[in-house]
Design an enzyme around this catalytic site. Structure first.
Site, PDB file in Angstrom:
ATOM      1  N   SER A 120     -55.763  55.121  14.971  1.00 47.54           N
ATOM      2  CA  SER A 120     -56.407  55.451  16.249  1.00 47.54           C
ATOM      3  C   SER A 120     -57.934  55.350  16.201  1.00 47.54           C
ATOM      4  O   SER A 120     -58.538  54.842  17.157  1.00 47.54           O
ATOM      5  CB  SER A 120     -55.977  56.842  16.707  1.00 47.54           C
ATOM      6  OG  SER A 120     -54.605  56.835  16.970  1.00 47.54           O
ATOM      7  N   LYS A 147     -47.385  67.699  16.727  1.00 47.25           N
ATOM      8  CA  LYS A 147     -46.993  67.296  18.083  1.00 47.25           C
ATOM      9  C   LYS A 147     -46.243  68.384  18.856  1.00 47.25           C
ATOM     10  O   LYS A 147     -46.321  68.439  20.083  1.00 47.25           O
ATOM     11  CB  LYS A 147     -46.155  66.012  18.049  1.00 47.25           C
ATOM     12  CG  LYS A 147     -46.993  64.769  17.784  1.00 47.25           C
ATOM     13  CD  LYS A 147     -46.129  63.531  17.884  1.00 47.25           C
ATOM     14  CE  LYS A 147     -46.977  62.279  17.851  1.00 47.25           C
ATOM     15  NZ  LYS A 147     -46.223  61.078  18.204  1.00 47.25           N
ATOM     16  N   ASP A 173     -46.829  58.290  24.834  1.00 39.91           N
ATOM     17  CA  ASP A 173     -45.927  57.354  24.138  1.00 39.91           C
ATOM     18  C   ASP A 173     -44.976  56.666  25.122  1.00 39.91           C
ATOM     19  O   ASP A 173     -44.594  55.505  24.907  1.00 39.91           O
ATOM     20  CB  ASP A 173     -45.105  58.085  23.064  1.00 39.91           C
ATOM     21  CG  ASP A 173     -45.873  58.231  21.754  1.00 39.91           C
ATOM     22  OD1 ASP A 173     -46.837  57.472  21.540  1.00 39.91           O
ATOM     23  OD2 ASP A 173     -45.507  59.113  20.957  1.00 39.91           O
ATOM     24  N   ASN A 190     -32.615  59.152  16.536  1.00 42.27           N
ATOM     25  CA  ASN A 190     -32.739  60.249  17.502  1.00 42.27           C
ATOM     26  C   ASN A 190     -33.816  61.250  17.082  1.00 42.27           C
ATOM     27  O   ASN A 190     -33.666  62.454  17.203  1.00 42.27           O
ATOM     28  CB  ASN A 190     -31.387  60.964  17.690  1.00 42.27           C
ATOM     29  CG  ASN A 190     -30.796  61.433  16.373  1.00 42.27           C
ATOM     30  OD1 ASN A 190     -30.293  60.626  15.594  1.00 42.27           O
ATOM     31  ND2 ASN A 190     -30.873  62.712  16.106  1.00 42.27           N
TER      32      ASN A 190
HETATM   33  P1  NAP Z   1     -38.661  60.875  13.110  1.00 41.18           P
HETATM   34  O1  NAP Z   1     -38.877  61.933  14.128  1.00 41.18           O
HETATM   35  O2  NAP Z   1     -38.662  61.211  11.672  1.00 41.18           O
HETATM   36  O3  NAP Z   1     -37.252  60.169  13.478  1.00 41.18           O
HETATM   37  C1  NAP Z   1     -36.702  59.156  12.698  1.00 41.18           C
HETATM   38  C2  NAP Z   1     -35.244  58.891  13.130  1.00 41.18           C
HETATM   39  O4  NAP Z   1     -34.756  57.807  12.344  1.00 41.18           O
HETATM   40  C3  NAP Z   1     -34.305  60.072  12.906  1.00 41.18           C
HETATM   41  O5  NAP Z   1     -33.334  60.091  13.924  1.00 41.18           O
HETATM   42  C4  NAP Z   1     -33.648  59.709  11.567  1.00 41.18           C
HETATM   43  O6  NAP Z   1     -32.349  60.222  11.414  1.00 41.18           O
HETATM   44  C5  NAP Z   1     -33.543  58.210  11.698  1.00 41.18           C
HETATM   45  N1  NAP Z   1     -33.443  57.564  10.392  1.00 41.18           N
HETATM   46  C6  NAP Z   1     -34.308  57.683   9.347  1.00 41.18           C
HETATM   47  N2  NAP Z   1     -33.856  56.936   8.305  1.00 41.18           N
HETATM   48  C7  NAP Z   1     -32.688  56.368   8.712  1.00 41.18           C
HETATM   49  C8  NAP Z   1     -31.747  55.516   8.076  1.00 41.18           C
HETATM   50  N3  NAP Z   1     -31.919  55.083   6.814  1.00 41.18           N
HETATM   51  N4  NAP Z   1     -30.661  55.132   8.778  1.00 41.18           N
HETATM   52  C9  NAP Z   1     -30.467  55.558  10.036  1.00 41.18           C
HETATM   53  N5  NAP Z   1     -31.324  56.391  10.688  1.00 41.18           N
HETATM   54  C10 NAP Z   1     -32.412  56.773  10.033  1.00 41.18           C
HETATM   55  O7  NAP Z   1     -39.748  59.704  13.268  1.00 41.18           O
HETATM   56  P2  NAP Z   1     -40.448  59.223  14.621  1.00 41.18           P
HETATM   57  O8  NAP Z   1     -41.711  59.962  14.830  1.00 41.18           O
HETATM   58  O9  NAP Z   1     -39.414  59.208  15.686  1.00 41.18           O
HETATM   59  O10 NAP Z   1     -40.880  57.721  14.233  1.00 41.18           O
HETATM   60  C11 NAP Z   1     -39.890  56.734  14.006  1.00 41.18           C
HETATM   61  C12 NAP Z   1     -40.524  55.350  13.852  1.00 41.18           C
HETATM   62  O11 NAP Z   1     -41.189  54.972  15.051  1.00 41.18           O
HETATM   63  C13 NAP Z   1     -41.589  55.265  12.754  1.00 41.18           C
HETATM   64  O12 NAP Z   1     -41.429  54.034  12.110  1.00 41.18           O
HETATM   65  C14 NAP Z   1     -42.894  55.304  13.507  1.00 41.18           C
HETATM   66  O13 NAP Z   1     -43.937  54.631  12.825  1.00 41.18           O
HETATM   67  C15 NAP Z   1     -42.516  54.558  14.766  1.00 41.18           C
HETATM   68  N6  NAP Z   1     -43.376  54.906  15.914  1.00 41.18           N
HETATM   69  C16 NAP Z   1     -44.132  53.914  16.467  1.00 41.18           C
HETATM   70  C17 NAP Z   1     -44.942  54.195  17.567  1.00 41.18           C
HETATM   71  C18 NAP Z   1     -45.751  53.093  18.166  1.00 41.18           C
HETATM   72  O14 NAP Z   1     -46.709  53.391  18.908  1.00 41.18           O
HETATM   73  N7  NAP Z   1     -45.433  51.858  17.942  1.00 41.18           N
HETATM   74  C19 NAP Z   1     -44.981  55.492  18.106  1.00 41.18           C
HETATM   75  C20 NAP Z   1     -44.180  56.487  17.505  1.00 41.18           C
HETATM   76  C21 NAP Z   1     -43.367  56.166  16.404  1.00 41.18           C
HETATM   77  P3  NAP Z   1     -32.055  61.665  10.743  1.00 41.18           P
HETATM   78  O15 NAP Z   1     -32.424  62.673  11.780  1.00 41.18           O
HETATM   79  O16 NAP Z   1     -30.627  61.602  10.441  1.00 41.18           O
HETATM   80  O17 NAP Z   1     -32.940  61.734   9.526  1.00 41.18           O
END
Ligand code: NAP
Length: 316
Positions: free
Chosen positions: A26, A97, A133, A159
């Site tokens: 950022s 957050k 977002d 999720n």
């Molecule tokens: P989070 O809250 O930790 O959620 C991750 C999700 O992925 C959870 O549901 C988790 O399941 C699942 N997961 C993790 N490893 C997995 C696997 N091996 N197989 C299947 N499911 C799996 O993370 P988040 O904040 O949502 O972020 C997720 C991704 O989005 C990251 O890569 C982040 O960099 C990206 N992101 C990008 C932006 C953007 O602006 N482009 C914005 C926000 C996030 P469990 O609950 O079972 O662990």
């Protein structure tokens, strides 16, 4: 010639809070935009034309955007300190957050629905929280890939926190069905329950990973919100080649990950004839939406922000 960026006694403060925060992109994106606005270099012709304003040069906005590493136990005192030193606004990243929410005077309905705040602004001496977002996620689907989504099906992998913004974004776009696929039954159920008082629940269904073979052939939009495939594990994908082979031709595959660009998931989907969208534009557009709130103006140099990130990530 590059003009020197001068911080003076009048420079106003913006920033990002997180723990850790040193990897945040950022500051790169926002300081590029703010430098542009302070020195008054014109934004792109298309942006100026879209705004209908000729006076966009020399806006003379004097802000700087700083990283603030704040440990969870210091959050409350840090936010009180921000008020004391007249911080104009800040971004919020992991792990604050949700924790920031009780410290705010107002939270927009969107951020409340998602259950997380990523942008805070000072308004009438009070902290107001929102979540940009959703705006970031829907931006490419409302512009480059704009269409009538009312008969379309979205399948969302994961999720977690980002999936919440994606679900709200798909609802905002009017998707007929939103399927969320997860691997942990209890967390999936909690995810589903958390929307029970929202109109979003009418179109939302949660599924376990085993149900993917029947969901993928229906997907018009397939979104990866898991971190699987993110740098450095660039050869991983949330789906096997067999699973993704059933994605309909012409479907949109959207990965929230922006490093690498494209991910293995997007490469697989493109091979099937899908349209690929990576996470960089979401990152840019959530920042654009935040900057508009802080500066209280509709015009910000989007292209400058995009290019600053691309250059920083070695893509430009
Ligand atoms: P989070 O809250 O930790 O959620 C991750 C999700 O992925 C959870 O549901 C988790 O399941 C699942 N997961 C993790 N490893 C997995 C696997 N091996 N197989 C299947 N499911 C799996 O993370 P988040 O904040 O949502 O972020 C997720 C991704 O989005 C990251 O890569 C982040 O960099 C990206 N992101 C990008 C932006 C953007 O602006 N482009 C914005 C926000 C996030 P469990 O609950 O079972 O662990």
């Amino acid at each position: 010639m590059t003009k020197e960026r001068l911080i003076t006694g009048k420079t106003k403060l913006l920033g990002v809070i997180g723990h850790p925060v040193e990897h945040s992109l950022s500051p790169v994106m926002h300081n590029a935009a703010l430098a542009q606005l302070v020195v008054g270099v014109r934004v792109s012709v298309s942006e100026r034309e879209a705004s209908g304003r000729e006076d966009i040069a020399n806006l003379g906005l004097d802000y700087v955007y700083l990283p603030f590493p704040i440990a969870p136990e210091n959050l409350e005192v840090a936010i009180a300190g921000f008020a004391a030193i007249d911080v104009v606004g800040f971004s919020v990243t992991i792990p604050h957050k949700q924790a920031i929410m009780p410290l705010l005077s107002e939270i927009t309905p969107l951020a409340q629905a998602i259950g997380a705040v990523n942008t805070v602004s000072r308004q009438n001496n009070q902290w107001v929280g929102t979540n940009t977002d959703i705006e970031g996620f829907v931006a490419p689907l409302q512009t480059t890939y704009k269409q009538d989504w009312s008969q379309k099906v979205a399948v969302i992998l994961g999720n977690g926190g980002a999936a919440r913004a994606v679900v709200a974004g798909c609802h905002q776009l009017g998707f007929a069905k939103i399927h969320v696929v997860g691997r942990n039954v209890q967390r999936l159920q909690e995810f589903s329950n958390s929307w029970s008082n929202s109109p979003i629940s009418e179109n939302l269904q949660v599924h376990q990973w085993e149900e993917l073979p029947k969901l993928i052939p229906q997907a018009n939009l397939l979104v990866n919100t898991t971190p699987v495939g993110m740098y450095p594990k660039v050869n991983e994908s949330p789906l096997s080649g067999e699973e993704i082979a059933n994605l309909p031709k012409g479907a949109i595959a959207y990965d929230l990950i922006y490093i690498p660009k494209p991910t293995q998931f997007l490469k697989q989907a493109e091979k099937q004839g899908a349209i690929a969208i990576d996470g960089l534009e979401m990152l840019v557009q959530q920042g654009v939406a935040a900057l508009k709130i802080w500066l209280q103006q509709e015009i910000v140099p989007v292209e400058v922000m995009r290019q600053a990130l691309q250059k920083h990530l070695g893509l430009g």
